[in-house]
Design a protein around this motif. Structure first.
Motif, short mmCIF file in Angstrom:
data_model
loop_
_atom_site.label_atom_id
_atom_site.label_comp_id
_atom_site.label_asym_id
_atom_site.label_seq_id
_atom_site.Cartn_x
_atom_site.Cartn_y
_atom_site.Cartn_z
N VAL A 22 -43.57 -39.95 -74.46
CA VAL A 22 -45.02 -40.23 -74.48
C VAL A 22 -45.68 -39.39 -73.41
N ASP A 23 -46.84 -38.81 -73.72
CA ASP A 23 -47.50 -37.96 -72.74
C ASP A 23 -48.54 -38.75 -71.94
N ARG A 24 -49.30 -38.02 -71.11
CA ARG A 24 -50.27 -38.69 -70.22
C ARG A 24 -51.35 -39.43 -70.99
N GLN A 25 -51.63 -38.97 -72.19
CA GLN A 25 -52.66 -39.65 -73.00
C GLN A 25 -52.06 -40.70 -73.91
N LEU A 26 -50.80 -41.03 -73.65
CA LEU A 26 -50.07 -42.01 -74.45
C LEU A 26 -49.88 -41.57 -75.91
N ARG A 27 -49.89 -40.25 -76.12
CA ARG A 27 -49.56 -39.74 -77.46
C ARG A 27 -48.04 -39.69 -77.56
N ARG A 28 -47.51 -40.27 -78.60
CA ARG A 28 -46.06 -40.30 -78.77
C ARG A 28 -45.61 -39.10 -79.58
N VAL A 29 -44.67 -38.35 -79.03
CA VAL A 29 -44.21 -37.13 -79.71
C VAL A 29 -42.97 -37.47 -80.53
N GLU A 30 -43.06 -37.23 -81.85
CA GLU A 30 -41.90 -37.52 -82.69
C GLU A 30 -41.69 -36.47 -83.77
N TYR A 31 -42.37 -35.34 -83.61
CA TYR A 31 -42.33 -34.31 -84.64
C TYR A 31 -42.12 -32.96 -83.96
N LEU A 32 -41.06 -32.27 -84.37
CA LEU A 32 -40.75 -30.96 -83.78
C LEU A 32 -40.85 -29.87 -84.84
N ARG A 33 -41.62 -28.83 -84.52
CA ARG A 33 -41.67 -27.64 -85.38
C ARG A 33 -40.74 -26.63 -84.75
N LEU A 34 -39.78 -26.19 -85.52
CA LEU A 34 -38.70 -25.39 -84.99
C LEU A 34 -38.72 -24.01 -85.63
N SER A 35 -38.99 -22.99 -84.84
CA SER A 35 -39.01 -21.63 -85.37
C SER A 35 -37.58 -21.09 -85.35
N VAL A 36 -37.11 -20.61 -86.50
CA VAL A 36 -35.73 -20.12 -86.55
C VAL A 36 -35.67 -18.59 -86.51
N THR A 37 -36.83 -17.95 -86.59
CA THR A 37 -36.90 -16.49 -86.41
C THR A 37 -38.35 -16.12 -86.11
N ASP A 38 -38.53 -15.03 -85.38
CA ASP A 38 -39.90 -14.56 -85.15
C ASP A 38 -40.26 -13.45 -86.13
N ARG A 39 -39.35 -13.15 -87.06
CA ARG A 39 -39.61 -12.07 -88.02
C ARG A 39 -40.27 -12.58 -89.28
N CYS A 40 -41.05 -11.72 -89.90
CA CYS A 40 -41.69 -12.12 -91.15
C CYS A 40 -41.67 -10.94 -92.11
N ASN A 41 -41.61 -11.23 -93.41
CA ASN A 41 -41.65 -10.16 -94.41
C ASN A 41 -43.06 -9.97 -94.96
N LEU A 42 -44.05 -10.62 -94.35
CA LEU A 42 -45.45 -10.36 -94.67
C LEU A 42 -46.17 -10.04 -93.35
#
Ligand code: SAM
Length: 354
Positions: A22-42
């Motif tokens: 939980v952060d200072r504003q009491l927002r609960r973090v339960e979702y992670l966006r995970l980048s598996v590469t910084d490359r893109c084909n577009l």
């Protein structure tokens, strides 16, 4: 590191993993966006500069084992939902294998993937079999020439074929993500809705964010949530537009707000809007991002990051957990995206993890 030291450090203190994140504003973090590469084909014009961005060296990209170790720590801290992204995640070699490894982590009960769809013909079935539950496919235009223009060379036919492969593979939900760009695809929002609705998919429209120090932002192209809603409503004469509840049938883990149009003779049609600028959602932000090199970003709108790979290498799981808690403790109250293309991070989307 001695085995005894490694064992001690790899065992977080009792209580360390039971307090919610939980952060200072009491927002609960339960979702992670995970980048598996910084490359893109577009090279979408609003996302990546024409001459690209400096890519990570291969040795700077987290190995599967490191990704799993870091996600295990997040899961111990209560993160339940994971989204694989990039760059373009389907470019990561053996992605289905990574999905299987992540799926086996206790506590992770929802695994989604964001993709541009170009590789879904080959990968939709293996990814579904490996354990991807839900899919977001980016599609800014149905028109081949337009699509090629905004993506700098992309083939919309391949994306559409990829979406058909995904439909056949049986994901729990497929959403179609459209970045709304005035003067480019604003006349196509109804057609994109119809395309999605005819296939049982949910269309979602995203306001353009000023990433990369505003370098990619073209003045006059911003299209806000209220205009997006008005354009869709105007294409559905006689339909009432109603805000869906936060736990409505289309809701996911992310920031989209959903709307329902009751179309006479056709029933309910749903669409989502992600409006980080005109109707921002910072006060309910429940997510953080891990870049392909292991940098934890607690807000997309700022460059601040915590190096979790270094924490893992130096102090094992206990150090990672401590670093995650410290980063969440310092999570920014919100971003400062401005309507005129300023106020965003210096980094491009692919460097943080879209
Ligand atoms: N390559 C994958 C994809 O196409 O979904 C994952 C990464 S991509 C960065 C994730 C999403 O971010 C896409 O829907 C993309 O259109 C969107 N996006 C990229 N830059 C953006 C910007 N400046 N403003 C709003 N959305 C953006």
């Amino acid at each position: 590191m001695s085995t005894a030291l490694a064992e001690r450090r790899d065992s977080p203190a009792p209580g360390e993993t039971t307090r919610p994140l939980v952060d200072r504003q009491l927002r609960r973090v339960e979702y992670l966006r995970l980048s598996v590469t910084d490359r893109c084909n577009l090279r979408c014009t609003y996302c990546i500069p024409e001459d690209g961005v400096a890519h990570l060296e291969r040795s700077d990209v987290l190995s599967f084992e490191e990704v799993v170790a870091l996600v295990r720590s997040f899961a111990r801290l209560g993160v339940r939902r994971l989204r694989l992204t990039g760059g373009e995640p389907t470019l990561r070699r053996d992605l289905p294998q990574l999905v299987k490894m992540l799926r086996a982590i206790p506590g992770i009960d929802d695994l989604a993937l964001s993709t541009n769809g170009l590789r879904l013909v080959e990968l939709a079935a293996p990814l579904r079999a490996a354990g991807v539950d839900r899919l977001n496919v980016s599609l800014d235009s149905l028109q081949p020439t337009r699509f090629a223009r905004i993506t700098r060379g992309g083939d919309v036919g391949r994306v559409l074929a990829g979406i058909e492969a995904a439909r056949a593979a049986g994901f729990h939900a497929i959403k179609v993500n459209v970045v709304a760009v005035r003067g480019f695809n604003d006349d196509e929002l109804p057609a994109l809705c119809s395309y999605a609705w005819e296939r049982g998919l949910i269309p979602r429209f995203i306001e353009q964010m000023p990433m990369a120090d505003g370098a990619l932002f073209v003045p006059g192209t911003f299209l806000g949530a209220a205009d997006i809603r008005a354009m869709i409503a105007a294409s559905l004469p006689g339909a009432a537009l109603l805000a869906e509840p936060a736990d409505g049938p289309a809701a996911g883990a992310g920031p989209a707000r959903y709307w329902r149009a009751d179309v006479p003779g056709q029933g309910a049609r749903r669409f989502g809007i992600i409006s980080p600028l005109t109707e921002h959602f910072c006060d309910t932000c429940n997510r953080v991002r891990l870049s392909a090199s292991g940098a934890l970003h607690t807000c997309l709108g700022h460059d601040d990051a915590t190096d979790l790979r270094a924490a893992l290498q130096d102090g094992g799981d206990a150090a990672v957990i401590e670093a995650i808690r410290a980063a969440i403790g310092a999570k920014r109250d919100g971003h400062q995206f401005g309507l005129l293309g300023i106020g965003g991070p210096r980094k491009a989307m692919v460097q943080i993890g879209g």
